[in-house]
Design an enzyme around this catalytic site. Structure first.
Site, mmCIF file in Angstrom:
data_model
loop_
_atom_site.group_PDB
_atom_site.id
_atom_site.type_symbol
_atom_site.label_atom_id
_atom_site.label_comp_id
_atom_site.label_asym_id
_atom_site.label_seq_id
_atom_site.Cartn_x
_atom_site.Cartn_y
_atom_site.Cartn_z
ATOM 1 N N LYS A 1 -62.827 49.749 31.384
ATOM 2 C CA LYS A 1 -62.037 48.563 31.071
ATOM 3 C C LYS A 1 -62.022 47.682 32.314
ATOM 4 C CE LYS A 1 -57.428 46.783 30.594
ATOM 5 N NZ LYS A 1 -55.985 47.012 30.440
ATOM 6 N N GLY B 1 -47.474 43.499 30.429
ATOM 7 C CA GLY B 1 -46.139 44.056 30.665
ATOM 8 C C GLY B 1 -44.991 43.150 30.281
ATOM 9 N N ALA C 1 -52.510 43.631 26.122
ATOM 10 C CA ALA C 1 -51.406 43.012 26.869
ATOM 11 C C ALA C 1 -50.556 42.114 26.001
ATOM 12 C CB ALA C 1 -51.897 42.198 28.064
ATOM 13 N N GLY C 2 -49.251 42.272 26.166
ATOM 14 C CA GLY C 2 -48.296 41.363 25.536
ATOM 15 C C GLY C 2 -47.494 41.949 24.396
#
Lengths: 66, 269
Positions: free
Chosen positions: B111, B172, B198-199
């Site tokens: 990643k 985060g 993310a989110g």
């Protein structure tokens, strides 16, 4: 002979192999990777690998991360 | 459950990254848990087959007998996805991936994330493009974290990335999918898997991502920072499956005014 081991100045015998260093650190057989001066030192070459003075040696492992 | 639904859940509906097929469309990070046991229980409850890890210096001379993350989550059971978290340059990211490959016996799935600054942790797109090109050339299978910019997502695909992972909101933050139209455009344009990374803050956010047609969702804080992480991992598993099935089912069209479900004919008053 002094090397930089994970950022810390560390004295090691000049003839110490990478494998022996990992043994001393009780990391032999653990899932770690070794890098010297920005280059990977493959596990298969550890027994014959010798360090040089001031080598920047990094030993890394996997930890929790996202 | 009927047979058709079963076949969607259990066998037919596989998503493929760089030639590897996966059933679980929820990918989870292993950071921020109380301890390794909580990490293990959350991973199990999530049903994840792919888990991310970070690569860091070993603590020389400390905690020698402490269990290692990869002993709790063995690479024989899980697909370990090492990340480049904490990297702010292409050079550091490439170096981290090479260490990860050595750590994981030559496995090349990574990643890639190259960050811009510590406040927003927003992707540095120029460094990300540069690192992606180098890694692809070096034989890595790159799942790349990026902004929700459809042009950049396409560019990363063209560079040879195995999957493109736009943010729903900052890492985060738990703010959810802030720009669903961009995610939709990215999905519609893509020939490689698209995962929101993310989110996500709660289960409905994950469902929204899947309803948009994403191939999967990668999350960490939404589970690890829940009051009960193991229960939230279970909730996320269901949310992902739910959103996937809703996407495959095809939602009803939206209408401005009402449409009665009970017939008018046969009214007795």
């Amino acid at each position: 002979m002094q090397i930089q081991l994970n950022g810390t100045p560390t004295d090691i015998p000049a003839a110490l192999s990478a494998r022996e260093l990992l043994d001393r650190l009780e990391l032999a057989g653990r899932r770690v990777a070794l890098e010297v001066n920005g280059e990977i030192v493959p596990r298969s070459t550890h027994p014959g690998y010798r360090f040089h003075p001031d080598d920047k040696v990094e030993i890394v492992h996997a930890i929790g991360g996202g | 459950m009927n047979t058709a639904a079963q076949s969607i859940n259990q066998s037919a509906d596989v998503f493929t990254v760089a030639g590897h097929g996966f059933h679980a469309r929820l990918l989870i990070g292993t950071g921020k848990y109380k301890d390794l046991d909580e990490t293990r229980r959350a991973v199990e409850a999530s049903g994840a087959e792919i888990v991310t890890v970070a690569v860091r210096r070993t603590n020389i001379g400390q905690n020698k007998n402490e269990p290692n993350l990869l002993e709790v989550l063995p690479p024989s059971k899980y697909t370990i996805l090492p990340n480049t978290a904490g990297c702010y340059t292409a050079e550091d990211a490439v170096r981290t991936c090479r260490l990860a490959r050595e750590l994981l016996d030559g496995r090349t799935l990574v990643k890639l994330e190259v960050l811009g600054d510590q406040k927003t942790l927003y992707p540095n797109v120029t460094e990300t493009l540069q690192a992606a090109a180098t890694l692809v050339k070096d034989g890595f299978e790159v799942m790349v974290y990026t902004t929700d910019d459809p042009l950049i997502a396409k560019r990363l695909e063209e560079l040879g990335c195995a999957a493109v992972m736009p943010l729903g909101a900052p890492l985060g933050s738990g703010l959810g999918i802030r720009n669903p139209y961009n995610i939709l455009t990215i999905v519609e344009n893509a020939r490689v898997p698209i995962l929101v990374d993310a989110g996500v803050g709660t289960a409905s956010d994950a469902t929204i991502a899947m309803e948009l047609g994403c191939d999967g969702v990668l999350m960490n804080s939404a589970i690890a920072h829940a009051k009960n992480p193991v229960l939230m991992a279970s909730a996320m598993k269901k949310a992902i499956e739910s959103g996937r099935e809703a996407f495959l089912a095809g939602r009803m069209p939206k209408k401005r005014f009402a449409s009665a479900s009970s017939p008018i004919e046969g009214l007795f008053f």
